[in-house]
Design a protein around this motif. Structure first.
Motif, PDB file in Angstrom:
ATOM      1  N   ASP A  76       0.815  -1.218   0.000  1.00 51.51           N
ATOM      2  CA  ASP A  76       0.000   0.000   0.000  1.00 51.51           C
ATOM      3  C   ASP A  76       0.845   1.263   0.000  1.00 51.51           C
ATOM      4  N   GLY A  77       2.178   1.121   0.109  1.00 54.48           N
ATOM      5  CA  GLY A  77       3.061   2.282   0.073  1.00 54.48           C
ATOM      6  C   GLY A  77       3.457   2.830   1.433  1.00 54.48           C
ATOM      7  N   ASP A  78       3.004   2.190   2.509  1.00 56.29           N
ATOM      8  CA  ASP A  78       3.393   2.643   3.846  1.00 56.29           C
ATOM      9  C   ASP A  78       4.840   2.241   4.104  1.00 56.29           C
ATOM     10  N   PRO A  79       5.705   3.205   4.476  1.00 53.42           N
ATOM     11  CA  PRO A  79       7.120   2.871   4.676  1.00 53.42           C
ATOM     12  C   PRO A  79       7.332   1.908   5.848  1.00 53.42           C
ATOM     13  N   ILE A  80       8.191   0.934   5.617  1.00 55.51           N
ATOM     14  CA  ILE A  80       8.641   0.033   6.677  1.00 55.51           C
ATOM     15  C   ILE A  80      10.063   0.451   7.061  1.00 55.51           C
ATOM     16  N   TYR A  81      10.932   0.527   6.054  1.00 58.63           N
ATOM     17  CA  TYR A  81      12.278   1.079   6.223  1.00 58.63           C
ATOM     18  C   TYR A  81      12.402   2.212   5.220  1.00 58.63           C
ATOM     19  N   ASP A  82      12.445   3.425   5.716  1.00 54.17           N
ATOM     20  CA  ASP A  82      12.468   4.614   4.868  1.00 54.17           C
ATOM     21  C   ASP A  82      13.903   4.965   4.485  1.00 54.17           C
ATOM     22  N   ILE A  83      14.062   6.005   3.710  1.00 55.80           N
ATOM     23  CA  ILE A  83      15.378   6.465   3.267  1.00 55.80           C
ATOM     24  C   ILE A  83      16.272   6.692   4.485  1.00 55.80           C
ATOM     25  N   GLY A  84      17.443   6.100   4.448  1.00 54.40           N
ATOM     26  CA  GLY A  84      18.412   6.258   5.527  1.00 54.40           C
ATOM     27  C   GLY A  84      18.307   5.243   6.646  1.00 54.40           C
ATOM     28  N   GLU A  85      17.187   4.536   6.750  1.00 55.83           N
ATOM     29  CA  GLU A  85      17.057   3.526   7.817  1.00 55.83           C
ATOM     30  C   GLU A  85      17.866   2.271   7.509  1.00 55.83           C
ATOM     31  N   LYS A  86      18.009   1.976   6.243  1.00 54.17           N
ATOM     32  CA  LYS A  86      18.863   0.868   5.809  1.00 54.17           C
ATOM     33  C   LYS A  86      20.126   1.502   5.232  1.00 54.17           C
ATOM     34  N   PRO A  87      21.292   1.197   5.781  1.00 57.65           N
ATOM     35  CA  PRO A  87      22.520   1.823   5.277  1.00 57.65           C
ATOM     36  C   PRO A  87      22.857   1.333   3.867  1.00 57.65           C
ATOM     37  N   THR A  88      23.653   2.128   3.139  1.00 60.67           N
ATOM     38  CA  THR A  88      24.155   1.692   1.844  1.00 60.67           C
ATOM     39  C   THR A  88      24.834   0.348   2.065  1.00 60.67           C
ATOM     40  N   LYS A  89      24.541  -0.590   1.188  1.00 58.40           N
ATOM     41  CA  LYS A  89      24.998  -1.963   1.399  1.00 58.40           C
ATOM     42  C   LYS A  89      25.930  -2.398   0.282  1.00 58.40           C
ATOM     43  N   GLU A  90      26.985  -3.101   0.650  1.00 58.04           N
ATOM     44  CA  GLU A  90      27.850  -3.791  -0.302  1.00 58.04           C
ATOM     45  C   GLU A  90      27.495  -5.265  -0.235  1.00 58.04           C
ATOM     46  N   TYR A  91      27.382  -5.867  -1.401  1.00 56.62           N
ATOM     47  CA  TYR A  91      26.950  -7.267  -1.456  1.00 56.62           C
ATOM     48  C   TYR A  91      27.673  -7.977  -2.586  1.00 56.62           C
ATOM     49  N   ALA A  92      28.246  -9.130  -2.307  1.00 54.85           N
ATOM     50  CA  ALA A  92      28.874  -9.974  -3.326  1.00 54.85           C
ATOM     51  C   ALA A  92      27.786 -10.872  -3.910  1.00 54.85           C
ATOM     52  N   ILE A  93      27.507 -10.709  -5.186  1.00 51.36           N
ATOM     53  CA  ILE A  93      26.409 -11.423  -5.848  1.00 51.36           C
ATOM     54  C   ILE A  93      26.524 -12.939  -5.616  1.00 51.36           C
ATOM     55  N   ASP A  94      25.471 -13.479  -5.014  1.00 54.67           N
ATOM     56  CA  ASP A  94      25.315 -14.915  -4.740  1.00 54.67           C
ATOM     57  C   ASP A  94      26.373 -15.504  -3.820  1.00 54.67           C
ATOM     58  N   LYS A  95      27.101 -14.665  -3.083  1.00 51.90           N
ATOM     59  CA  LYS A  95      28.092 -15.175  -2.148  1.00 51.90           C
ATOM     60  C   LYS A  95      27.772 -14.806  -0.706  1.00 51.90           C
ATOM     61  N   GLU A  96      26.753 -13.992  -0.505  1.00 49.58           N
ATOM     62  CA  GLU A  96      26.387 -13.554   0.836  1.00 49.58           C
ATOM     63  C   GLU A  96      24.885 -13.722   1.019  1.00 49.58           C
ATOM     64  N   LYS A  97      24.450 -13.593   2.269  1.00 47.54           N
ATOM     65  CA  LYS A  97      23.025 -13.699   2.578  1.00 47.54           C
ATOM     66  C   LYS A  97      22.309 -12.403   2.220  1.00 47.54           C
ATOM     67  N   LEU A  98      21.177 -12.549   1.585  1.00 47.53           N
ATOM     68  CA  LEU A  98      20.289 -11.447   1.239  1.00 47.53           C
ATOM     69  C   LEU A  98      18.968 -12.102   0.888  1.00 47.53           C
ATOM     70  N   PHE A  99      17.843 -11.440   1.171  1.00 45.29           N
ATOM     71  CA  PHE A  99      16.593 -12.133   0.895  1.00 45.29           C
ATOM     72  C   PHE A  99      16.445 -12.418  -0.606  1.00 45.29           C
ATOM     73  N   THR A 100      15.806 -13.524  -0.916  1.00 45.82           N
ATOM     74  CA  THR A 100      15.774 -14.115  -2.248  1.00 45.82           C
ATOM     75  C   THR A 100      15.413 -13.136  -3.352  1.00 45.82           C
ATOM     76  N   GLY A 101      14.328 -12.407  -3.188  1.00 45.33           N
ATOM     77  CA  GLY A 101      13.873 -11.506  -4.247  1.00 45.33           C
ATOM     78  C   GLY A 101      14.892 -10.422  -4.566  1.00 45.33           C
ATOM     79  N   LEU A 102      15.471  -9.824  -3.546  1.00 48.84           N
ATOM     80  CA  LEU A 102      16.445  -8.762  -3.771  1.00 48.84           C
ATOM     81  C   LEU A 102      17.710  -9.329  -4.415  1.00 48.84           C
ATOM     82  N   ARG A 103      18.116 -10.499  -3.996  1.00 54.78           N
ATOM     83  CA  ARG A 103      19.286 -11.149  -4.589  1.00 54.78           C
ATOM     84  C   ARG A 103      19.070 -11.355  -6.089  1.00 54.78           C
ATOM     85  N   GLN A 104      17.879 -11.804  -6.467  1.00 51.24           N
ATOM     86  CA  GLN A 104      17.568 -12.037  -7.878  1.00 51.24           C
ATOM     87  C   GLN A 104      17.352 -10.720  -8.622  1.00 51.24           C
TER      88      GLN A 104
END
Length: 185
Positions: free
Chosen positions: A102-130
Motif C-alpha cells: 500500500d506504500g506505507d514505509p517500513i524502512y524509509d530512506i536512511g534507515e537501511k545503510p548503503t549496502k555492499e553485497y557480493a552477488i550470490d556469495k552472501e546472505k540477502l533475501f531471495t527476491g532482492l538477490r535475484q
C-alpha cells in the motif's frame, strides 16, 4: 546319532538367514504436509492477486514480470550497452527502501545503510538477490515481492512480520568486478 548332524545343519542354515527390516510402530499419513502445501499455495495466490490489482490500478507504469516470481518497474533506466548487469561474485553497492504494498514505509530512506553485497556469495533475501542481477549501475528499480520472495515466514524479526509482501525501491550505485585471486608460482 544321525539326529545331531540334522540339528546342526538346521542351526547353521537358520543362522545364515539375513536380517529382516523392522517397520516403525507409528506411521504418518502425510496429511499435515498436504494441508501445509495447500495453505501455502492459497496464500501465494492471494498475495499475487493483491500485487496484480495494484498493477492494474496503475496503468501508466510499465510493470515487468520476472521469471523468478516477482514484478518490477524502472524508476530510472540506463539504456546504453556500456553498463553491464552484475555477475556471480561481483560486488554491488546499493541503497534501498522497503514499503508495504500500500506504500506505507517500513524502512524509509536512511534507515537501511548503503549496502555492499557480493552477488550470490552472501546472505540477502531471495527476491532482492535475484532483482539485483537484473539491474545496471545507476538504475533505480521498484520491486514488488510476494512474501516468499521477501522475508517469508519469519519476517526480518524487527519491522517486517510473518508472510508480508513488500515493495523495495533499489538504487544500484556501483558494480565492481569480482576480485581475481592471483597466486605466485
Amino acid at each position: 546319532m544321525k539326529i545331531k548332524p540334522i540339528i546342526l545343519l538346521i542351526l547353521i542354515v537358520s543362522a545364515c538367514k539375513s536380517p529382516e527390516a523392522r517397520y516403525p510402530v507409528s506411521r504418518s499419513s502425510g496429511s499435515y504436509i498436504d494441508e501445509s502445501v495447500a495453505l501455502n499455495k492459497k496464500m501465494i495466490a492471494k498475495e499475487e492477486d493483491q500485487i496484480k490489482k495494484l498493477m492494474a490500478n496503475d496503468p501508466d507504469t510499465e510493470y515487468l514480470s520476472s521469471s523468478d516470481g516477482f514484478w518490477y518497474y524502472y524508476n530510472d533506466k540506463v539504456e546504453d550497452s556500456i553498463h553491464e548487469t552484475p555477475e556471480f561474485g561481483d560486488i554491488v553497492v546499493f541503497d534501498y527502501t522497503i514499503s508495504t504494498l500500500d506504500g506505507d514505509p517500513i524502512y524509509d530512506i536512511g534507515e537501511k545503510p548503503t549496502k555492499e553485497y557480493a552477488i550470490d556469495k552472501e546472505k540477502l533475501f531471495t527476491g532482492l538477490r535475484q532483482g539485483l542481477k537484473l539491474m545496471r549501475e545507476g538504475e533505480t528499480v521498484t520491486f514488488l515481492f510476494p512474501s516468499h520472495k521477501a522475508y517469508g515466514y519469519y519476517g526480518d524479526r524487527n519491522k517486517i512480520g510473518s508472510n508480508v509482501p513488500i515493495t523495495a525501491k533499489v538504487t544500484l550505485r556501483d558494480i565492481k568486478e569480482e576480485p581475481v585471486n592471483e597466486t605466485n608460482n
